[in-house]
Design an enzyme around this catalytic site. Structure first.
Site, PDB file in Angstrom:
ATOM      1  N   ARG B  74       0.706  -1.330  -0.035  1.00  9.56           N
ATOM      2  CA  ARG B  74      -0.107   0.130  -0.031  1.00  9.56           C
ATOM      3  C   ARG B  74       0.972   1.344  -0.112  1.00  9.56           C
ATOM      4  O   ARG B  74       0.762   2.142   0.830  1.00  9.56           O
ATOM      5  CB  ARG B  74      -0.751  -0.170   1.167  1.00  9.56           C
ATOM      6  CG  ARG B  74      -2.125  -1.032   1.099  1.00  9.56           C
ATOM      7  CD  ARG B  74      -3.273  -0.819   2.094  1.00  9.56           C
ATOM      8  NE  ARG B  74      -2.564  -1.173   3.406  1.00  9.56           N
ATOM      9  CZ  ARG B  74      -3.488  -1.413   4.279  1.00  9.56           C
ATOM     10  NH1 ARG B  74      -4.984  -1.495   4.075  1.00  9.56           N
ATOM     11  NH2 ARG B  74      -2.916  -1.685   5.635  1.00  9.56           N
ATOM     12  N   ASN B  99       7.852  -4.011   4.145  1.00  6.18           N
ATOM     13  CA  ASN B  99       7.727  -5.625   4.079  1.00  6.18           C
ATOM     14  C   ASN B  99       7.238  -5.957   2.733  1.00  6.18           C
ATOM     15  O   ASN B  99       6.782  -7.130   2.475  1.00  6.18           O
ATOM     16  CB  ASN B  99       6.512  -5.834   5.007  1.00  6.18           C
ATOM     17  CG  ASN B  99       6.685  -6.354   6.349  1.00  6.18           C
ATOM     18  OD1 ASN B  99       7.876  -6.277   6.835  1.00  6.18           O
ATOM     19  ND2 ASN B  99       5.587  -6.725   7.087  1.00  6.18           N
ATOM     20  N   ASP B 150      -0.438   1.107   8.403  1.00  2.00           N
ATOM     21  CA  ASP B 150       0.000   2.037   7.037  1.00  2.00           C
ATOM     22  C   ASP B 150      -1.598   2.547   6.431  1.00  2.00           C
ATOM     23  O   ASP B 150      -1.324   2.740   5.346  1.00  2.00           O
ATOM     24  CB  ASP B 150       0.873   1.299   6.225  1.00  2.00           C
ATOM     25  CG  ASP B 150       0.122   0.065   5.769  1.00  2.00           C
ATOM     26  OD1 ASP B 150       0.860  -0.535   4.635  1.00  2.00           O
ATOM     27  OD2 ASP B 150      -0.845  -0.576   6.244  1.00  2.00           O
ATOM     28  N   ASP B 151      -2.470   2.319   7.075  1.00  2.00           N
ATOM     29  CA  ASP B 151      -3.681   2.739   6.393  1.00  2.00           C
ATOM     30  C   ASP B 151      -4.735   3.487   7.686  1.00  2.00           C
ATOM     31  O   ASP B 151      -5.793   3.661   7.185  1.00  2.00           O
ATOM     32  CB  ASP B 151      -4.797   1.247   6.188  1.00  2.00           C
ATOM     33  CG  ASP B 151      -4.963   0.729   7.332  1.00  2.00           C
ATOM     34  OD1 ASP B 151      -5.809  -0.387   7.127  1.00  2.00           O
ATOM     35  OD2 ASP B 151      -4.661   0.861   8.254  1.00  2.00           O
ATOM     36  N   ASP B 243       0.254  -9.789  17.055  1.00  2.00           N
ATOM     37  CA  ASP B 243       1.702  -9.233  17.725  1.00  2.00           C
ATOM     38  C   ASP B 243       1.025  -7.943  18.581  1.00  2.00           C
ATOM     39  O   ASP B 243       1.718  -7.888  19.548  1.00  2.00           O
ATOM     40  CB  ASP B 243       2.398  -8.571  16.672  1.00  2.00           C
ATOM     41  CG  ASP B 243       1.903  -7.558  15.553  1.00  2.00           C
ATOM     42  OD1 ASP B 243       2.548  -6.337  15.339  1.00  2.00           O
ATOM     43  OD2 ASP B 243       0.605  -7.413  15.530  1.00  2.00           O
ATOM     44  N   ASP B 244      -0.065  -7.495  18.402  1.00  2.00           N
ATOM     45  CA  ASP B 244      -0.431  -6.283  19.321  1.00  2.00           C
ATOM     46  C   ASP B 244      -0.918  -6.973  20.485  1.00  2.00           C
ATOM     47  O   ASP B 244      -0.918  -6.109  21.793  1.00  2.00           O
ATOM     48  CB  ASP B 244      -1.568  -5.485  18.475  1.00  2.00           C
ATOM     49  CG  ASP B 244      -2.306  -6.388  17.763  1.00  2.00           C
ATOM     50  OD1 ASP B 244      -3.390  -5.515  17.115  1.00  2.00           O
ATOM     51  OD2 ASP B 244      -2.540  -7.369  17.767  1.00  2.00           O
ATOM     52  N   ARG B 292      -7.891 -14.069  16.673  1.00  2.00           N
ATOM     53  CA  ARG B 292      -7.385 -13.373  17.727  1.00  2.00           C
ATOM     54  C   ARG B 292      -7.839 -14.056  19.293  1.00  2.00           C
ATOM     55  O   ARG B 292      -7.070 -13.922  20.185  1.00  2.00           O
ATOM     56  CB  ARG B 292      -7.650 -11.978  17.557  1.00  2.00           C
ATOM     57  CG  ARG B 292      -7.082 -11.368  16.472  1.00  2.00           C
ATOM     58  CD  ARG B 292      -7.471 -10.179  15.994  1.00  2.00           C
ATOM     59  NE  ARG B 292      -7.185  -8.725  16.705  1.00  2.00           N
ATOM     60  CZ  ARG B 292      -5.849  -8.204  16.872  1.00  2.00           C
ATOM     61  NH1 ARG B 292      -4.776  -8.898  16.247  1.00  2.00           N
ATOM     62  NH2 ARG B 292      -5.539  -7.167  17.695  1.00  2.00           N
TER      63      ARG B 292
END
Lengths: 330, 330
Positions: B74, B99, B150-151, B243-244, B292
């Protein structure tokens, strides 16, 4: 859990209180040890501040609060408010500071309409002073004080939440009414609210005081208040005003941080229009706000400096009344 | 006429030096006197976190932050967001975690469109991993990290305020996206948001995580993250997710308190619809939320316990956008 405020022995706690505190801590450790054996497998889902405990006299001094409400010439409002406040979760006791000099308290009527959820103590005063509510009452058994004006109705939800916030910020005045001072090029300070310019360089507003007429604060500050310069008492007595500004100065000096933490109330009401007494409160006097600016400048003289600090933190309860309070486009 | 001092010939040089010294002292006193008149009268009105300093490389490590933005497929959004974020007050540097394996970074184009307010570093990755952004980058010079997906577009006002909040809660993840886990009688946890039942006994909702895709946290936690059990990395790599959640476990374990502090954003937008790439982000995968929940339970196994704690504190900026945000009936 002891917060850093507790680590200031000379200022806040006498030896007796220290011993009492040690005993309480030992008892709590024993209880905690016993509870560990009883804990269910999911141990760490502690939900701070949301467990409803039975209201008994033995409620932990850290987990309940004492309501101090001073009253003058509005007994009808007082009784209406007492009916509401006596049922707030985690309330330990109510202290009514009776400023109606020479008049009988409603204690008899109160007792005849019992039983009540918590004890209510009527402290008869000899002189009608604004600062009577800032005595270090021996009846106080809790670390936390909730101070309310006798015409202010705050919902139970707001109080329960604000108390949980106070428990996370015990050295601050945690309450519902923010105010600020601003400085001017002449060096003279002015007191006010949103109508005054934003004191910061960034955007939004700032507050430097949280008024004690609807707030939680540590009972240790009442002890501190007894040790202030005489000129402070003279100022409060002269104006019959500004005891709350003086408390904010005291707290700010003590912590070196903003004195208050503002919790945005969902439901706060002023009942002064509802009184039969015709008495509508000190803040309607023409000189009220000018007096408060005067007090700010006097206190800066007395304390030889301006200890108040600004904050722009506003705290609300997540997801209350509902999800809409934090919904966003994402 | 000469006084007795002049009669001592050896002192002639002394007279000249004495006169010179006197002149210097008088000049210094005059300068000091002038400076005293210029001193501002109000010394103690420190406004924490609101003074705007010039952006230089020498900005205090405590008073600025590093933006870490991972990007995959993106680049158009990345560049749009970089134009916005490069100008945020107190930003020290941007680290772009690239990435897009095997693809050239836009560094050349970036440089040709300089100068830029802050340095931007493109970290080329060898494998497209979600946890690439959680490396302990040597380029990091600040105590604070701002991590953004990134959004995600968050307004400068929100970021400036949230950074000032992080400075008051530096051990927490201070961000804009709250989530929670709930436990069930079976002992199995579930992950979600407002749609899940309130885990508490009181009213309102609670959150136990703040997502790092729009949050400030202490750079020390990146260092901590390198020292986690292998199983954590395996889980994140297996799911390309979570990861969060792992970071929230890490922080909660470290502090023993709720990992996050939720700051209610005034203006936060998701730009994923605006991308030309057609790539719309991992959270659109059918299994995203189930993954999750799976991660929560796996992490409880790995860490042998549930460290996450609930909070219901929601922070907003007082008086921003305007007074209406705290006005009440009183």
């Amino acid at each position: 859990r002891c917060f850093h405020f507790c680590k200031l022995p000379g200022r806040v706690m006498g030896i007796r209180l220290l011993r009492f505190t040690s005993v309480v801590i030992i008892v709590l450790l024993l209880v905690a040890g016993a509870l560990t054996a009883l804990l269910p497998t999911i141990k760490d889902d502690k939900l701070p501040n949301s467990r409803r405990e039975p209201k008994t006299q033995s409620q932990s001094a850290l987990d309940s609060f004492t309501l101090i409400m001073q009253t003058y010439n509005r007994t009808d409002l007082l009784l209406k408010l007492l009916n509401h406040y006596q049922a707030i979760p985690r309330l330990h006791k109510v202290i009514v500071v009776w400023n109606n000099i020479g008049e009988k308290t409603p204690e008899e009527m109160w007792n005849s309409l019992g039983p009540h959820p918590v004890p209510v103590v009527f402290k008869v005063q000899t002189v009608n002073r604004m600062r009577n509510r800032l005595q270090n009452f021996p009846d106080l058994e809790t670390k936390a004080v909730l101070m309310m004006d006798d015409d202010t109705l705050v919902s139970a939800h707001d109080l329960t939440f604000a108390f949980s916030v106070w428990q996370q910020f015990p050295e601050h005045i945690v309450g519902f009414v923010p105010r600020k001072h601003i400085s001017t090029p002449s060096g003279v300070y002015s007191y006010g609210s949103f109508e005054l310019q934003n004191p910061g360089l960034g955007n939004g507003d700032q507050y430097s005081m949280v008024l004690i007429g609807a707030a939680f604060f540590h009972s240790g500050y009442l002890e501190d208040f007894q040790r202030q310069p005489e000129a402070v008492y003279a100022l409060i007595d002269e104006t019959q005003n500004c005891d709350d500004i003086a408390m904010n100065f005291l707290v700010a000096k003590h912590t070196g941080k903003p004195s208050g933490v503002f919790v945005k109330p969902v439901d706060i009401r002023n009942l002064e229009k509802d009184t039969n007494s015709g008495y509508s409160g000190m803040w309607h006097r023409a000189e009220h706000l000018l007096q408060r600016s005067y007090c700010v400048n006097k206190l800066v003289n007395i304390y030889d400096g301006m200890p108040l600090k600004y904050s722009n933190i506003m705290i609300s309860q997540f997801g209350f009344p509902n999800y809409a309070n934090h919904k966003n486009k994402m």
